[in-house]
Design an enzyme around this catalytic site. Sequence first.
Site, short mmCIF file in Angstrom:
data_model
loop_
_atom_site.label_atom_id
_atom_site.label_comp_id
_atom_site.label_asym_id
_atom_site.label_seq_id
_atom_site.Cartn_x
_atom_site.Cartn_y
_atom_site.Cartn_z
N GLY A 279 21.72 42.81 37.87
CA GLY A 279 21.78 44.18 38.37
C GLY A 279 20.82 45.08 37.64
NE ARG A 280 23.94 46.51 33.31
CZ ARG A 280 24.59 46.23 32.19
NH1 ARG A 280 24.86 47.19 31.34
NH2 ARG A 280 24.96 44.99 31.93
CD GLN B 239 28.10 44.67 47.92
OE1 GLN B 239 27.73 45.80 47.59
NE2 GLN B 239 28.67 43.84 47.07
CE1 TYR C 100 34.01 51.62 45.52
CE2 TYR C 100 32.98 49.55 44.88
CZ TYR C 100 33.09 50.93 44.76
OH TYR C 100 32.28 51.62 43.88
NE ARG D 286 28.75 41.22 43.18
CZ ARG D 286 28.19 42.05 42.30
NH1 ARG D 286 28.35 43.35 42.43
NH2 ARG D 286 27.48 41.60 41.29
C1 LIG Z 1 23.36 51.56 39.48
C2 LIG Z 1 24.31 50.47 39.85
C3 LIG Z 1 24.79 50.39 41.14
C4 LIG Z 1 25.65 49.35 41.54
N1 LIG Z 1 26.03 49.24 42.84
C5 LIG Z 1 26.76 48.17 43.25
C6 LIG Z 1 27.02 47.95 44.63
O1 LIG Z 1 26.56 48.69 45.51
N2 LIG Z 1 27.78 46.87 44.96
C7 LIG Z 1 28.27 46.01 44.03
O2 LIG Z 1 28.96 45.03 44.37
N3 LIG Z 1 28.01 46.17 42.70
C8 LIG Z 1 27.24 47.21 42.31
N4 LIG Z 1 26.91 47.35 40.99
C9 LIG Z 1 27.28 46.28 40.04
C10 LIG Z 1 26.14 45.27 39.91
O3 LIG Z 1 25.94 44.56 41.13
C11 LIG Z 1 26.44 44.25 38.80
O4 LIG Z 1 27.62 43.56 39.08
C12 LIG Z 1 26.54 44.93 37.44
O5 LIG Z 1 25.46 45.82 37.22
C13 LIG Z 1 26.56 43.89 36.32
O6 LIG Z 1 25.38 43.12 36.33
P1 LIG Z 1 24.22 43.40 35.23
O7 LIG Z 1 24.87 43.22 33.89
O8 LIG Z 1 23.18 42.35 35.53
O9 LIG Z 1 23.74 44.79 35.44
C14 LIG Z 1 26.07 48.38 40.58
C15 LIG Z 1 25.59 48.47 39.27
C16 LIG Z 1 24.71 49.49 38.90
C17 LIG Z 1 24.17 49.52 37.49
#
Ligand SMILES: Cc1cc2nc3c(=O)[nH]c(=O)nc-3n(C[C@H](O)[C@H](O)[C@H](O)COP(=O)(O)O)c2cc1C
Length: 364
Positions: free
Chosen positions: A319-320, A99, A180, A227
């Site tokens: 993600g999480r 990314q 961003y 994205r």
């Molecule tokens: C610790 C953390 C770091 C993240 N870093 C990024 C990132 O580097 N780039 C991005 O597009 N989204 C980032 N996100 C967002 C996740 O990609 C995702 O969209 C978000 O956690 C929702 O998905 P989930 O409900 O499955 O966690 C981050 C989320 C978390 C929790």
Amino acid sequence: MSKLFTPFTAGALSLAHRVVMAPLTRLRADPGDKASALMRDYYTQRTSQGGLIISEATPVAREGYGYAGAPGIYEDAQIEGWRAVTEAVHARGGKIVMQLWHVGRQSHPELQPGGKAPVAPSAIQAEGDAYTPNGPRPFSMPRALERHEIPAVIDQFRQGAARAKAAGFDGVEIHGANGYLPDQFLQDGTNHRTDEYGGPIENRARFLLEITQAAIEVWGADRVGVRISPSGTYGSMSDSNPQETFGYIAEKLSVLGIAYLHIVEPRIKGTELISDSKPVAAQQLRQHFHGTLLAAGGFTGESAEAILQAGDADAVAFGRFFISNPDLPERLRHTLPLTEYDRTTFYGGGTHGYTDYPKAQSSD
Ligand SMILES: Cc1cc2nc3c(=O)[nH]c(=O)nc-3n(C[C@H](O)[C@H](O)[C@H](O)COP(=O)(O)O)c2cc1C
């Protein structure tokens, strides 16, 4: 029958299942913003046969940096650490795209070369904190990029894409989400420019489309994903007509024939669920984007299966739950219980909360 565990393609990428690892910033790079051996172990643990990993956001420029501890791809010296990551993922039969990131105004002079103000489409300040080496600092007032400076920023994305190729990735994802730099150009709350990069949506979309095109020149369209986060408010974002803005960009990206469009549902604000509403964004943009569509934001195994069955997305990024379940695809496949994540170890630190989450007993 479960659709999550059927194969699909995203451009040139052939994947064995539809449980994708979402990009996750974890701030555990080595000095010099180099990908670390610890990061290699973390990604290796999260690799599944035929699965797709999207790397944590990776700055393409020193000016694009907003979080101390993030690994970069703005220098050749940063290629080697990443190559160890891609080799380890490939050795376990997985695929990984990088990314590409530029935070724009979500930064602070302490993170900028020469202590200068961060750059943005317009001099409008965001609320929230940058992660400096000296601790969190409120985002500072950015400087509006001069028209003549924009081609150099686009070139930084091109060079980042080329270094990602040299590091052995399978493709790149442009980070056009979460407030961003590309998102700052796209949405009219943050873009008050009067040149050809501001004003009507045709102009506001130009920056994101040009960096996507630059990545395509390096990789071919079938290895470039994008994205976006329609109606996302993280990073103090707003737009007066999100349907038009995001419908337009989805349509243009569709014409470019990119590998996939990755959509963050607006029920997610950055890293937190802010409503329990049903997913809507992927469904709406399906009408504008005719390629492979990834949905993200607040999914469980059950709701991921539901969105695939409804035909509103082709794969789901987690993600999480991928943070706390290194074997997430196996757990979802066998409906095993999921380990809860610990927010206090999301950003920075060592192995704790990073590589010490166990696999389920019954998975390998
Ligand atoms: C610790 C953390 C770091 C993240 N870093 C990024 C990132 O580097 N780039 C991005 O597009 N989204 C980032 N996100 C967002 C996740 O990609 C995702 O969209 C978000 O956690 C929702 O998905 P989930 O409900 O499955 O966690 C981050 C989320 C978390 C929790």
